[in-house]
Design a protein around this motif. Sequence first.
Motif, mmCIF file in Angstrom:
data_model
loop_
_atom_site.group_PDB
_atom_site.id
_atom_site.type_symbol
_atom_site.label_atom_id
_atom_site.label_comp_id
_atom_site.label_asym_id
_atom_site.label_seq_id
_atom_site.Cartn_x
_atom_site.Cartn_y
_atom_site.Cartn_z
ATOM 1 N N ASP A 103 66.619 125.926 109.561
ATOM 2 C CA ASP A 103 66.013 126.681 108.464
ATOM 3 C C ASP A 103 66.728 126.466 107.131
ATOM 4 O OD1 ASP A 103 64.081 127.746 110.157
ATOM 5 O OD2 ASP A 103 65.256 129.563 110.567
ATOM 6 N N SER A 105 67.737 124.713 103.913
ATOM 7 C CA SER A 105 67.022 123.708 103.116
ATOM 8 C C SER A 105 67.836 123.314 101.883
ATOM 9 C CB SER A 105 65.669 124.269 102.671
ATOM 10 O OG SER A 105 65.872 125.327 101.737
ATOM 11 N N GLU A 107 66.739 123.442 98.943
ATOM 12 C CA GLU A 107 66.485 124.477 97.949
ATOM 13 C C GLU A 107 67.447 125.650 98.105
ATOM 14 O OE1 GLU A 107 64.088 123.041 99.806
ATOM 15 O OE2 GLU A 107 62.751 122.107 98.335
ATOM 16 N N PHE A 125 69.995 117.811 99.005
ATOM 17 C CA PHE A 125 69.132 117.306 100.067
ATOM 18 C C PHE A 125 69.889 116.327 100.962
ATOM 19 C CE2 PHE A 125 66.463 119.006 96.795
ATOM 20 C CZ PHE A 125 65.600 119.803 97.527
ATOM 21 N N HIS A 132 71.446 118.504 109.292
ATOM 22 C CA HIS A 132 70.413 118.463 110.317
ATOM 23 C C HIS A 132 70.642 117.304 111.291
ATOM 24 C CE1 HIS A 132 67.439 120.915 107.624
ATOM 25 N NE2 HIS A 132 68.408 121.648 108.141
#
Length: 146
Positions: A103, A105, A107, A125, A132
Amino acid sequence: MGDDLDRIIEAMQNTINEDTRAAWGEEAYERWVNPPNMGSMPDADGTAELRGTCGDSMVISLRFDGDRVGAASFETDGCGPSVVCGSLAAEMAVGKTAEELFDISGEMVLARAGQIPQDHHHCAFLAVSTLHEALGRYMRLALEKK
């Protein structure tokens, strides 16, 4: 000549520090000069290294304590925003389950980072993609052990 050069270098460094503090905000500046969670983790359960489009590389390592991340670390050869974003991604991972890690991100990292310049948003990012991927490697290893 040495004393003059030392004074010039010190003045330049002070200017860089003040400009960075003004542009990024105090929290991001402090995280840049003294990044929490930076360093290798030799006994990690999952580690990944990715290279961003800008050429920076990011390494994130995770160690699980039961079903939650007990510790996370990062390393980067990148710019200041890469340091800030890697540090935040590692910090945000601690205490999370595998599902909760997915979950996180870019952002979310940017929101925590504060004032990272627009042309460095890709650093967040990169950090999250590396996080991840480290989780994915942990999960693949866990499945292989079963």
